[in-house]
Enzyme design. Structure first.
Site, PDB file in Angstrom:
ATOM      1  N   HIS A 153       1.120  -1.338   0.239  1.00 54.35           N
ATOM      2  CA  HIS A 153       0.281  -0.275   0.411  1.00 54.35           C
ATOM      3  C   HIS A 153       1.034   1.429  -0.055  1.00 54.35           C
ATOM      4  CE1 HIS A 153      -4.160   2.326   0.075  1.00 54.35           C
ATOM      5  NE2 HIS A 153      -2.746   2.675   1.737  1.00 54.35           N
ATOM      6  N   ASP A 178       0.990   4.823  -0.149  1.00 53.14           N
ATOM      7  CA  ASP A 178       0.009   6.475  -0.004  1.00 53.14           C
ATOM      8  C   ASP A 178       0.575   7.659  -1.044  1.00 53.14           C
ATOM      9  OD1 ASP A 178      -2.147   5.738   2.008  1.00 53.14           O
ATOM     10  OD2 ASP A 178      -0.842   6.304   2.930  1.00 53.14           O
ATOM     11  N   ASP A 216      -7.790   1.131   1.605  1.00 56.71           N
ATOM     12  CA  ASP A 216      -8.049   2.273   3.420  1.00 56.71           C
ATOM     13  C   ASP A 216      -8.872   3.679   3.215  1.00 56.71           C
ATOM     14  OD1 ASP A 216      -6.368   2.979   4.892  1.00 56.71           O
ATOM     15  OD2 ASP A 216      -4.717   4.480   4.277  1.00 56.71           O
ATOM     16  N   HIS A 242      -6.604   9.411  -0.694  1.00 55.80           N
ATOM     17  CA  HIS A 242      -7.739   9.615   0.520  1.00 55.80           C
ATOM     18  C   HIS A 242      -6.718  10.068   1.448  1.00 55.80           C
ATOM     19  CE1 HIS A 242      -5.831   5.540  -0.175  1.00 55.80           C
ATOM     20  NE2 HIS A 242      -4.802   5.817   1.382  1.00 55.80           N
TER      21      HIS A 242
HETATM   22 ZN   LIG Z   1      -3.481   4.448   2.897  1.00 51.62          ZN
END
Ligand SMILES: [Zn+2]
Length: 1022
Positions: free
Chosen positions: A260, A262, A372, A577
């Site tokens: 993951h 971001d 997420d 997000h």
């Molecule tokens: Zn995230």
């Protein structure tokens, strides 16, 4: 064959085995101490520092100064490039040789001008393999480069992870040397670790745990760390245990590598590009060694970054995508917020994402992937299905603070009845480590036992990148089918969902939104980002419509497809997000606001070009209306015009209309009372405004109905203490409601600004604290059914929450909130925990509280946080969290909200249209005096909104129009157009024509049937 266990003591045997592999205790004599053999220092180490993130080509040209292990480098966000020369000793022939690199800054190894390996201490990646088994013909002398970022996996937070970054941190290299790596020791360590974990995880209840205990104890007996010839017997003993298989009914865990990343969070966008490079090149190295390894990877934007920054790596990725190991997932441009982006933005996330994946990898994603994100709109199932996606994976609802979500595998039914097969990995994580604990948790937590016999386990370091390691793969390989643990197979999302779908008869259905009972402050935090998003969504909407119409008003007009794509991609990126929710650091906020400025400035030019192509040039004024209904509005026209620059203008539906001042049926009257209060009236509404700007009365004249609750005041600003438990920018907790304080101190009382006629308005200023003030203009326009509150706040608070309240004379158990392409209801009471957990909710342009034949709507132009409790409607305005951005929301804010009492239902009262009108101002254009009103499109049903008009992707001469049913009703509507449409076809949200659904085009227009909240897209061929 076992040595006799002398005593019945589980604890000593277990701890004995733990100590045998401990990296802290007894490493002088235990197995762990043997992982590395001889070591050898580097020939030389030199470096140079740069504040910028530069290419390898540029870096390699610099002058490198000598440095040594233990030196520190900085400050934060700089980059240190190291030149490493090394010489492998001849005597290491036949051995595995690693470069050990331990630094607290994330690093990338470059060899022969290519990135070859990511090195991240926090991601347990500290070695670059120089040789698996050193041969004479391999190069023994090498020069490598190491690019070390002066930030860690989670940025550079001071103390706590989410603390704002320390700008002056130093990063050190703690180890840089060559070592002999003992692969046989690593293999045994993994055997030991998995057995020890089985003993611990299965506990004292299960006999299988004891079998593991005695096996691992005997392994310690047999293993002499100083004598590798003892290892084979030990390994084979472990193998006997691991190869004792499960029965047929055992649950299957589908393991998928994941990382993951971001797109921006505790680090800026630019660093994310390097995080992708570091993480994904490491994945490629693992794929070379582990042909069964499957890695799932989302976010087209990140692939696009890697394509332009690391073209060689991108080609390798394409190769492994073809082999079916590197799996692009998700179908969206970024993993966006699931609440705040508009319906059209969500469609564009998929349109840009799916088109990218198809172009670069020859495939569309079949699953939406959003592990997420802070809640999921009830319109997502329809949007997914419209984009060729029928499966959905997330896990975030496991973070609910109040209620436990009851399913892991289920059908999710959206607002219009579309369903998607949904899976929440029961391990409640998207960054597992392949450990026994992860597998046992996956098995035990599954809330659909007996209904779903397959689950996903996503493994690999995440959030800041990192990804899977060889150790994780080794762990999973060991326990593929070991009695007592679930079966494990490396798998793709497609394989998992196919299995779940095949055996879905017993699955339950969840209808409506997936509301996250946490992070509800993210609807409000970083107000400038929210405003940027709303305004830019509006701007792009208008540019696309004006440009589409311009094509048919001026045949030399070029549709700015490329430029629009560029602007859309910036907007979509900011919907990531941790950006649009406001949960990012200050650097990211600055980048995001700059992108909005880029959209505004680039967009303004595009809109001007398109609008100019709509009309002949001249010295008169016209307005462009991008909304599919006629409007009668007071417009601020340019200086020099009559009557204080205002005009009441009738604007045709989607088109242009000359500004011709229409006298209002009833002008606005403004009366100052003896006590200083002001009464304003426009024939529709009558309001009494107190000296402090609160509304003593708001009367809907036609119904002779007071809207404000007895003894209460409307437009009441209130402050709350806003100290969450941990996630500062994210969370507003239920207890903040107990700290309500009205903002009461008047700095400047209400005074008249506009005296009436076309517009009446008053202004006032309140003091929030010695640092913060509110100045507001309350505006009543002629013919307008709502009152606008144009607000400026100087805000310099700390851990406070500003809201505005309207207690209204309406009783209803539910309030209605606009969401993407529709609306939904949420309770106004607190009966159950599911009800009260929604004490702070999100909505888009409006919320409404209605009883039969009367209601009040609260509209806004850039806010998303709402709550309606009993009769009080509240709009959330500003927060002041301090982490991860200590400066969040400090500064000057502008926003407008509006209050609209109405009779009948909100649908019949045109609340939806009014909220659009508030957000999409009529745009002024210079035109020739003989300009006549022109309407390009209109829709016969008020229930149907024509949301989008754009040129079809890659198809000149074809327009896409997107309409949706907004009332929640089944209707038939006719789309009328002045454009020369030859054919019309239904298409999906990716603009793929449905060959079975031509739509007749008659002289009346195009007639369509809609189900409640249905989205319909058409291709109009000219
Ligand atoms: Zn995230």
């Amino acid at each position: 064959m076992y040595h006799l266990p002398v005593l019945k003591n589980r604890r000593t045997l277990l701890e004995r085995a733990e100590k045998f592999i401990s990296d802290i205790y007894f490493t002088d004599c235990n197995l762990r101490g043997r992982l590395y053999g001889d070591s050898c220092p580097l020939e030389s180490l030199a470096c140079f520092l740069t504040p910028k993130r530069i290419t390898f080509a540029e870096a390699s040209k610099q002058i490198f100064d000598p440095c040594k292990v233990g030196d520190t480098f900085g400050p934060t966000w700089w980059t240190c490039w190291f030149k490493v020369t090394l010489k492998i000793p001849e005597s290491w022939r036949g051995k595995a040789v690693h470069l050990l690199w331990e630094s607290d800054g994330e690093a990338m190894v470059w060899r022969d001008e290519q990135p070859v390996q990511g090195l991240t201490k926090e991601g347990e990646k500290m070695s670059y393999i120089l040789s698996e088994c050193l041969q004479d013909e391999e190069p023994h002398s090498l020069t490598l480069y190491v690019e070390m970022a002066c930030n860690g996996l989670f940025g550079a937070g001071q103390g706590s992870q989410i603390a704002p970054p320390d700008p002056n941190r130093k990063f050190s290299v703690q180890k840089a040397e060559l070592v002999v790596f003992n692969g046989d020791v690593r293999e045994l360590l993994t055997d030991f670790e998995m057995l020890v974990d089985i003993v611990k995880e299965l506990g004292e209840e299960e006999q299988r745990g004891y079998q593991a205990l005695f096996t691992v104890n005997e392994m310690v007996n047999l293993c002499d760390p100083s004598d590798p010839s003892s290892f084979a017997k030990v390994h084979s003993l472990a193998g006997t245990f691991f190869n004792q298989r499960n029965g047929e009914s055992q649950h299957t865990v589908h393991a998928m590598g994941h990382c993951h990343i971001d797109s921006a969070w505790l680090w800026p966008y630019e660093e994310t590009i390097r995080k992708c490079g570091r993480s994904w090149v490491t994945v490629i190295r693992l794929m070379e060694k582990n042909p069964e390894f499957v890695f799932t990877c989302s976010q087209a934007q990140q692939f696009q970054w890697v394509k332009s920054w690391y073209p060689g790596l991108f080609s390798s990725i394409q190769h492994y995508v073809k082999k079916g190991q590197f799996i692009p997932v998700g179908g969206t441009w970024v993993e966006m917020d699931g609440n705040l982006p508009s319906g059209e933005s969500m469609v564009r996330q998929f349109l840009e994402g799916q088109r990218f994946f198809n172009k670069e990898f020859g495939r569309y994603c079949k699953e939406f992937w959003l592990p997420d994100t802070f809640g999921y709109s009830a319109q997502l199932p329809q949007i997914m299905q419209g984009c060729g996606i029928s499966n959905f994976l997330t896990q975030k609802l496991s973070w609910n603070l109040v209620n436990t979500f009851p399913h892991n595998t289920f059908f999710w039914e959206g607002l219009d009845g579309s369903t998607v097969l949904t899976h929440f990995p029961p391990g409640n994580s998207y960054e597992m480590k392949g450990k026994v604990e992860d597998l046992v948790k996956t098995l035990k937590n599954n809330k659909d036992k007996g209904r779903a016999n397959h689950s996903a386990a996503l493994f690999g370091f995440g959030d800041g990148g990192g990804g899977p390691t060889q150790l994780m793969l080794d762990r999973l390989r060991l326990v593929q089918d070991t009695n007592g643990l679930p079966k494990v197979q490396m798998s793709t999302p497609d394989e998992l969902f196919t299995r779940l779908q095949a055996d879905s008869a017993l699955l339950c259905t969840w209808t409506g939104e997936l509301f996250l009972e946490l992070h509800n402050g993210t609807y409000t935090t970083q107000a400038q980002i929210k405003r940027g998003n709303r305004q830019c969504e509006t701007l792009l909407h208008d540019i696309e419509i004006a440009s589409s119409l311009a094509l048919y008003r001026n045949n030399t007009f070029p549709y700015p497809a490329e430029k629009l794509q560029e602007l859309w991609r910036l907007l979509l990126l900011n919907q990531f997000h941790d950006v649009i929710p406001g949960s990012c650091i200050e650097m990211v906020v600055k980048d995001a606001l700059k992108y909005y400025e880029d959209i505004r400035s680039g967009g303004a030019a595009l809109l001007r070009d398109a609008c100019e192509a709509l009309v002949a040039k001249g010295s008169s004024m016209a307005v462009f209306n991008s909304l599919p209904w006629e409007r009668l509005e007071v417009v601020q026209i340019q200086e020099g015009a009559e009557k204080s620059g205002l005009a009441l203008v009738r604007a045709s539906s989607i088109g242009v209309s000359p500004v011709k001042d229409t006298p209002p049926v009833t002008p606005v009257s403004v009366t100052v009372q003896a006590d200083g209060t002001v009464v304003m009236e426009n024939g529709l509404l009558k309001t009494a405004i107190n000296r402090d700007g609160t509304l003593a009365s708001l009367c809907l004249i036609s119904a002779n109905r007071e809207s404000i609750s007895d003894g209460c005041l409307g437009n009441q600003f209130v402050m709350f203490d806003d100290v969450p438990l941990y996630w500062d920018a994210w969370d507003v907790m239920d207890y903040h409601l107990q700290t309500r304080k009205p903002v009461a101190e008047v700095v400047q009382p209400v005074h008249v600004v506009s005296p009436g006629g076309l517009r009446g308005s008053v202004s006032f200023t309140l003091r929030i604290s010695d640092k913060s003030t509110i100045t507001q203009e309350i505006i009543m326009d002629a013919m307008c059914p709502y009152i606008k509150f144009s607000t400026e706040v100087q805000w310099a608070e700390s851990h406070k929450f500003l809201k505005v309240e309207f207690p209204v004379r309406v009783r209803s158990p539910n309030a209605t909130y606009e969401i993407q392409f529709g609306h939904l209801q949420r309770p106004t009471h607190r009966n159950t925990s599911w009800d009260w957990a929604k004490f702070e909710v999100w909505g888009h342009k409006w919320a409404d509280l209605s009883e039969h034949n009367f209601g009040v709507s609260l509209l806004n132009d850039c806010k998303y946080g709402y709550s309606v409790h009993k009769d009080t409607m509240t709009l959330s305005l500003l927060r002041a969290p301090k982490a991860p951005d200590a400066t969040a929301d400090i500064g000057i804010h502008h926003f407008t909200y509006a209050i609209m009492p109405h009779t009948r239902s909100f649908q019949e009262a045109s609340v939806i249209q009014c909220a659009y009108n508030l957000n999409f101002p009529l745009r002024l254009i210079q035109c020739s005096p003989d300009t006549v009103p022109w309407s390009a499109f209109s829709v016969t049903s008020q229930a149907v909104v024509l949301e989008t008009i754009k040129q079809a992707e890659d198809r000149g001469g074809v327009l896409v129009v997107r309409l949706y049913e907004s009332h929640g009703s089944s209707v038939t509507a006719t789309l009328r157009t002045a454009l020369p449409v030859r054919e019309a076809w239904v298409c999906d949200l990716l603009e793929k024509q449905d060959p079975n659904q031509p739509v007749p085009v008659t002289s009346e227009g195009i007639t369509l049937d809609f189900n409640p909240f249905q989205i319909v897209s058409l291709l109009l061929i000219m």
